[in-house]
Design a protein around this motif. Structure first.
Motif, short mmCIF file in Angstrom:
data_model
loop_
_atom_site.label_atom_id
_atom_site.label_comp_id
_atom_site.label_asym_id
_atom_site.label_seq_id
_atom_site.Cartn_x
_atom_site.Cartn_y
_atom_site.Cartn_z
N GLU A 176 0.83 -1.21 0.00
CA GLU A 176 0.00 0.00 0.00
C GLU A 176 0.86 1.26 0.00
O GLU A 176 0.56 2.23 -0.70
N ASN A 177 1.94 1.25 0.78
CA ASN A 177 2.83 2.41 0.79
C ASN A 177 3.57 2.56 -0.53
O ASN A 177 3.89 3.68 -0.96
N MET A 178 3.85 1.44 -1.19
CA MET A 178 4.45 1.48 -2.52
C MET A 178 3.51 2.18 -3.50
O MET A 178 3.94 3.00 -4.32
N ILE A 179 2.22 1.87 -3.41
CA ILE A 179 1.24 2.48 -4.31
C ILE A 179 1.14 3.98 -4.05
O ILE A 179 1.05 4.78 -4.98
N VAL A 180 1.19 4.37 -2.77
CA VAL A 180 1.16 5.80 -2.43
C VAL A 180 2.33 6.52 -3.08
O VAL A 180 2.17 7.59 -3.68
N LEU A 181 3.51 5.94 -2.99
CA LEU A 181 4.70 6.56 -3.58
C LEU A 181 4.61 6.59 -5.10
O LEU A 181 4.91 7.61 -5.73
N ARG A 182 4.17 5.49 -5.70
CA ARG A 182 4.08 5.44 -7.15
C ARG A 182 3.09 6.47 -7.70
O ARG A 182 3.38 7.19 -8.66
N VAL A 183 1.92 6.55 -7.05
CA VAL A 183 0.91 7.51 -7.50
C VAL A 183 1.42 8.94 -7.33
O VAL A 183 1.22 9.80 -8.20
N GLY A 184 2.11 9.21 -6.22
CA GLY A 184 2.66 10.54 -5.99
C GLY A 184 3.67 10.93 -7.06
O GLY A 184 3.69 12.07 -7.54
N LEU A 185 4.52 9.99 -7.45
CA LEU A 185 5.50 10.27 -8.50
C LEU A 185 4.83 10.46 -9.86
O LEU A 185 5.25 11.32 -10.65
N GLU A 186 3.80 9.67 -10.13
CA GLU A 186 3.09 9.82 -11.41
C GLU A 186 2.42 11.19 -11.50
O GLU A 186 2.39 11.80 -12.58
N LYS A 187 1.90 11.69 -10.38
CA LYS A 187 1.22 12.98 -10.39
C LYS A 187 2.15 14.14 -10.71
O LYS A 187 1.71 15.19 -11.18
N THR A 188 3.44 13.96 -10.45
CA THR A 188 4.38 15.04 -10.77
C THR A 188 4.51 15.23 -12.28
O THR A 188 4.89 16.31 -12.75
N GLY A 189 4.22 14.19 -13.04
CA GLY A 189 4.33 14.27 -14.49
C GLY A 189 5.76 14.25 -15.00
O GLY A 189 5.99 14.47 -16.19
N ARG A 190 6.70 13.95 -14.12
CA ARG A 190 8.11 14.03 -14.50
C ARG A 190 8.76 12.66 -14.71
O ARG A 190 9.90 12.58 -15.18
N PHE A 191 8.06 11.57 -14.32
CA PHE A 191 8.72 10.27 -14.28
C PHE A 191 7.93 9.19 -15.00
O PHE A 191 6.69 9.21 -15.03
N ASN A 192 8.66 8.23 -15.54
CA ASN A 192 8.09 6.98 -16.03
C ASN A 192 8.31 5.91 -14.97
O ASN A 192 9.41 5.80 -14.42
N ILE A 193 7.28 5.13 -14.67
CA ILE A 193 7.40 4.06 -13.68
C ILE A 193 7.86 2.79 -14.39
O ILE A 193 7.23 2.33 -15.35
N VAL A 194 8.97 2.23 -13.93
CA VAL A 194 9.58 1.06 -14.56
C VAL A 194 9.19 -0.23 -13.85
O VAL A 194 9.15 -1.30 -14.44
N SER A 195 8.90 -0.14 -12.55
CA SER A 195 8.56 -1.33 -11.76
C SER A 195 7.12 -1.77 -12.03
O SER A 195 6.32 -1.04 -12.61
N LYS A 196 6.82 -3.00 -11.60
CA LYS A 196 5.49 -3.58 -11.78
C LYS A 196 4.73 -3.59 -10.45
O LYS A 196 5.33 -3.57 -9.38
N ASP A 197 3.40 -3.64 -10.55
CA ASP A 197 2.59 -3.70 -9.33
C ASP A 197 2.75 -5.03 -8.62
O ASP A 197 2.73 -5.10 -7.39
N GLU A 198 2.91 -6.11 -9.38
CA GLU A 198 3.08 -7.44 -8.78
C GLU A 198 4.56 -7.75 -8.66
O GLU A 198 5.27 -7.84 -9.65
#
Length: 502
Positions: A349-371
């Motif tokens: 859950e904390n991973m999702i919080v961090l991932r969503v926060g980074l996505e909202k900045t619009g500056r990063f591509n997420i390379v990791s997977k949810d699973e």
């Protein structure tokens, strides 16, 4: 192991302000001092130097546990003077180790009868565990080749290029060819089809990773098993699988119980896992378990009796502390399935919080997977002005240790940052990290590196000649240097105007 280097004349002594009330002379840095010093002075000198280390809780590069409950800390300190290898002198500690092995084997669905004990051993980490598993595969393959009258001098092992360096160590130290499946952009784990294609009669095993160090992704062990079963039937070989579950072994059973990756697959003969990662124990404990006794050649097990009784041993080292074994047993009985599941779900859950926060900045591509392992690996969408390495470096100003690294071949042109979510990384810290990353990005946007970048590219300038034609003239090195200096001066001047004194 740390490789030492020669010191300069100004770096040969250790000084301590507070220790001066006990010691008036400097201590040599690389030689043992001639005289003793008070215990208070020794403590203060070392404590002063250690203050410059990073904060383990903010070390987001590491998968290794940095917090345990106080009760477990007490158990660790009370057993810190016990040598794990003295099994006859410390029979209860040995019993606790055996219980851990059996609990982990059952967790990984080993085919054990009601009264059957598991085959496995505690190690100092997954690196030693992998060495032991690799040696078992090599010896078993050699024995079979000898019995068939075939050459046995060119063993190989098939892995993905994303494996941890301990696999390269095993291959080099024990003379096994390492055949790596190359990565590709967007696919950063071993491709099972390509791996099976690389298997030949000299392959001692295929190593699959449950939780890649690079992006936390689980490799498809089920598909690998199914493809390898078919190839073994076609060729008459019996190439097995080892699962390196250093990071994911204590995650998958609780977050993804239906995922088939362990001893439920017939070709999986051994599994290693790091107790000091998501097993939730401080650094210094790993485990390796085998499917059954036949998968661990008897000639690799030594028997000693000079400690008081016959003791079987299969390790690369001999003496080691008992504390981490006891701490692992504490966590297994303290948390149980429910507790481990709660911890892992919270990390996710904390991973999702961090991932969503980074996505909202619009500056990063997420390379990791949810699973997979609860981590966030991400890269800059636009790295033309600044790089991931600059982001990593500037985050240290806020106390965060976030690694930046390039991917292995053939994806080495991809650079990523990675944040590992451990038990002690809270939602509040996740939100604070996003905030600090946004600050760093704003600061990087203001840095003059963009100006320097333009200057370095703009090595030519246009001038009009007498015929009103534009002529391109090369800038001299002095002109380029002067422009860079002026750019920095303007940046510093602008910062002084905006920074007040409070």
């Amino acid at each position: 192991m740390v490789l030492s280097h020669a010191a300069s004349d100004s770096d040969v002594s250790v000084h301590s302000t507070f220790a001066s009330r006990y010691v008036r002379t400097s201590l040599p840095r690389f030689k043992m001092p001639e005289n003793s010093i008070p215990k208070e002075a020794a403590y203060q000198i070392i404590n002063d130097e250690l203050m410059l280390d990073g904060n383990p809780r903010l070390n987001l590069a590491s998968f290794v546990t940095t917090w345990m409950e106080p009760e477990c800390d007490k158990l660790i300190m009370s057993s810190i003077n016990k040598n794990y290898v003295d099994m006859d002198e410390y029979p209860v500690t040995t019993e606790l180790q055996n219980r851990c092995v059996n609990m982990i084997a059952h967790l990984f669905n080993a085919p054990l009868g009601e009264t059957e004990t598991a085959v496995g051993v505690g190690t100092v980490g997954s690196s030693e565990a992998i060495m032991l598993a690799g040696l078992a595969f090599k010896r078993k393959w050699q024995n079979k080749r000898k019995a068939e009258g075939k050459p046995f001098d060119k063993p190989n092992i098939v892995t993905g290029a994303n494996v941890q360096v301990c696999w390269e160590k095993f291959a080099r130290y024990f003379e096994v060819e390492l055949k790596e499946v190359k990565l590709s952009e967007g696919y950063y784990v071993m491709n099972p089809e390509q791996a099976v294609e690389m298997v030949d009669e000299n392959t001692i095993c295929v190593a699959a990773i449950l939780g890649s160090t690079l992006n936390g992704e689980f490799e498809d062990v089920k598909l690998l098993n199914d493809l390898l079963v078919l190839k073994n039937k076609e060729t008459g070989w019996d190439t097995p699988i080892h699962v390196d579950a250093a990071s994911g072994g204590f995650i998958a059973p609780f977050l993804y119980p239906e995922l088939e990756w362990d001893f439920r697959l017939p070709l999986v003969k051994s599994i290693n896992v790091s107790g000091h990662k998501y097993g939730l124990v401080y650094a210094g404990i790993g485990w390796v378990v085998w499917r059954n006794k036949e998968d661990l050649p008897e000639e690799l097990i030594f028997h000693i009796n000079y400690l008081g009784a016959d003791q079987p041993t299969f390790t690369l080292n001999f003496s080691k502390g008992s504390s981490q074994v006891i701490a692992q047993y504490y966590q297994l009985i303290r948390l149980g399935h429910e507790g481990y599941r709660n911890v892992m779900e919270n990390c996710r859950e904390n991973m999702i919080v961090l991932r969503v926060g980074l996505e909202k900045t619009g500056r990063f591509n997420i390379v990791s997977k949810d699973e997979g392992v609860p981590l966030v690996a991400f890269s800059l969408k636009d790295s033309s002005s600044h790089t991931e390495f600059e982001v990593s470096d500037m985050l240290r100003r806020y106390g965060w240790i976030v690694p930046a690294y390039t991917m292995p071949p053939n994806a080495q042109h991809i650079t990523v940052l990675r944040v590992v979510i451990r038990e002690d990384f809270s939602r509040t810290l996740a939100e604070r990290l996003v905030s600090d990353i946004e600050k760093v990005m704003r600061e990087l946007d203001e840095l003059p590196s963009r100006v320097i970048h333009k200057i370095s590219l703009g090595e030519e300038k246009s001038e009009a000649n007498g015929d009103n034609l534009m002529v391109t003239v090369k800038k001299s090195d002095m002109e380029k240097q002067r422009e860079i200096i002026n750019g920095w001066k303007k940046f510093v001047s602008d910062r002084k105007k905006t920074n007040g004194i409070c």
